[in-house]
Design an enzyme around this catalytic site. Structure first.
Site, PDB file in Angstrom:
ATOM      1  N   PRO A   2     -19.944  27.831 -24.485  1.00  0.00           N
ATOM      2  CA  PRO A   2     -19.021  28.618 -23.687  1.00  0.00           C
ATOM      3  C   PRO A   2     -17.536  28.317 -23.845  1.00  0.00           C
ATOM      4  O   PRO A   2     -16.977  27.540 -23.115  1.00  0.00           O
ATOM      5  CB  PRO A   2     -19.470  28.316 -22.243  1.00  0.00           C
ATOM      6  CG  PRO A   2     -20.129  26.981 -22.308  1.00  0.00           C
ATOM      7  CD  PRO A   2     -20.529  26.733 -23.713  1.00  0.00           C
ATOM      8  N   GLU A   3     -16.883  28.972 -24.790  1.00  0.00           N
ATOM      9  CA  GLU A   3     -15.441  29.147 -24.683  1.00  0.00           C
ATOM     10  C   GLU A   3     -15.260  30.614 -24.317  1.00  0.00           C
ATOM     11  O   GLU A   3     -16.253  31.324 -24.115  1.00  0.00           O
ATOM     12  CB  GLU A   3     -14.732  28.726 -25.982  1.00  0.00           C
ATOM     13  CG  GLU A   3     -14.882  27.219 -26.221  1.00  0.00           C
ATOM     14  CD  GLU A   3     -13.949  26.602 -27.269  1.00  0.00           C
ATOM     15  OE1 GLU A   3     -12.902  27.191 -27.563  1.00  0.00           O
ATOM     16  OE2 GLU A   3     -14.288  25.518 -27.773  1.00  0.00           O
ATOM     17  N   LYS A  52     -12.787  31.680 -19.003  1.00  0.00           N
ATOM     18  CA  LYS A  52     -14.186  31.268 -19.091  1.00  0.00           C
ATOM     19  C   LYS A  52     -14.977  31.686 -17.855  1.00  0.00           C
ATOM     20  O   LYS A  52     -16.072  31.167 -17.603  1.00  0.00           O
ATOM     21  CB  LYS A  52     -14.265  29.753 -19.307  1.00  0.00           C
ATOM     22  CG  LYS A  52     -13.613  29.303 -20.615  1.00  0.00           C
ATOM     23  CD  LYS A  52     -13.403  27.806 -20.660  1.00  0.00           C
ATOM     24  CE  LYS A  52     -12.540  27.420 -21.861  1.00  0.00           C
ATOM     25  NZ  LYS A  52     -12.056  26.030 -21.768  1.00  0.00           N
ATOM     26  N   ARG A 254     -10.816  14.528 -23.494  1.00  0.00           N
ATOM     27  CA  ARG A 254     -11.562  15.308 -24.488  1.00  0.00           C
ATOM     28  C   ARG A 254     -11.244  14.797 -25.882  1.00  0.00           C
ATOM     29  O   ARG A 254     -10.151  14.273 -26.124  1.00  0.00           O
ATOM     30  CB  ARG A 254     -11.182  16.802 -24.399  1.00  0.00           C
ATOM     31  CG  ARG A 254     -11.207  17.378 -23.002  1.00  0.00           C
ATOM     32  CD  ARG A 254     -12.585  17.331 -22.385  1.00  0.00           C
ATOM     33  NE  ARG A 254     -13.571  18.022 -23.190  1.00  0.00           N
ATOM     34  CZ  ARG A 254     -13.772  19.342 -23.174  1.00  0.00           C
ATOM     35  NH1 ARG A 254     -13.061  20.088 -22.378  1.00  0.00           N
ATOM     36  NH2 ARG A 254     -14.675  19.889 -23.931  1.00  0.00           N
TER      37      ARG A 254
END
Length: 271
Positions: A2-3, A52, A254
DNA sequence: GCTAAATGTTGAT
DNA sequence: TCAACCTTTAGCT
């Protein structure tokens, strides 16, 4: 995976499969039992994605808000749905299709004012027609935060995730640690236009493809994940263009990936 | 077959 | 800063 492209693709698919007709909704897992009860039997009027986030607008007013988070997913099929297995948060069943939602960070009914609040805190989404790249540039150009962090901030641009970030910076030969302030408007507009094109491809093909045709490995069959990208998750492997080892480093929680030769310190993009 | 890490965000500490 | 979400896949063995 999911982007933003995933959510736009889902919005489109769900509109096609369930739109304009009543759906049956249930929550075999029980965690969304109340909400499913509200939706059950209503007509799905409209679906949309912003960044998103996915929204389903139902007749009579209820709005379903879904955010997949890191590993949420919809599984879709035709005909009769299979026996529910595992943690099945939400099942929607239409005339000849069904879809199962699992693992989502958000699956909730929200009020119109909450939709407005949600949209208000999102930056422009490259996949929406009304998106204004100058709104993003306003934030970027006033910030001392590094561009790699700004790109992941959904208030700056909605829908970019770790893959698009890494690949976009690489495609523009930009130093990930460049402060937002140091970006020129032409450099940003070039990145934005590229992002729009890349994310549209993502919606169309259902996965993130970022290699230019001349950089794609000449081989038959499906590409392995590290063959389909310039730098994302290619730490320690040679850069596809210059052969230098791709680097990785944690940035605001990240993993960031970049090529230190193609994206040297201070490199402010191609424009 | 098992384990760790993952394309993300929120809310508690 | 960290746990939660609780699935999927890559990379081992």
């Amino acid at each position: 995976m999911p982007e933003g492209h995933t959510l736009h693709r889902l919005a489109r698919e769900q509109r096609k499969l369930f739109g304009g007709r009543p759906v049956r909704a249930s929550s075999p897992q029980g965690r969304f039992a109340e909400g499913a009860g509200v939706i059950d039997g209503r007509v799905l009027r409209r679906t949309e994605a912003n960044g998103k986030h996915l929204l389903q607008h139902y007749q009579g007013g209820p709005v379903l808000h879904v955010h997949l988070g890191l590993y949420g997913s919809f599984t879709t099929g035709s005909g009769l749905p299979p026996e529910p297995k595992g943690a099945l948060r939400l099942r929607l069943v239409g005339e000849n299709a069904w879809t199962d939602l699992r693992g989502a960070t958000a699956c909730e009914l929200i009020e119109p004012h909450e939709v407005r609040a949600l949209f208000a805190r999102l930056g422009p989404d490259p996949l929406r027609r009304d998106a204004d790249p100058l709104a993003a540039f306003g934030r970027i150009s006033r910030s001392r935060t590094v561009i790699a962090a700004l790109l992941m901030d959904q208030q700056v641009v909605a829908g970019i995730g770790n893959v698009y970030r890494a690949e976009l910076l690489y495609r523009h030969r930009m130093d990930p640690y460049l402060p937002g302030q140091a970006l020129s408007l032409p450099a940003w507009l070039a990145m934005w236009n590229d992002l729009v094109a890349l994310m549209r491809i993502g919606v169309r093909v259902g996965r993130i493809e970022t290699l230019r045709p001349q950089d794609r490995p000449r081989k038959r069959g499906p590409l392995a994940p590290d063959e389909a990208r310039y730098v994302y998750r290619r730490a320690g492997l040679p850069c596809r263009i210059c052969g230098t080892e791709v680097r990785t480093e944690e940035l605001v929680g990240r993993n960031l990936f970049w090529c230190p030769y193609c994206q040297p310190p201070g490199s402010a993009g191609l424009s």
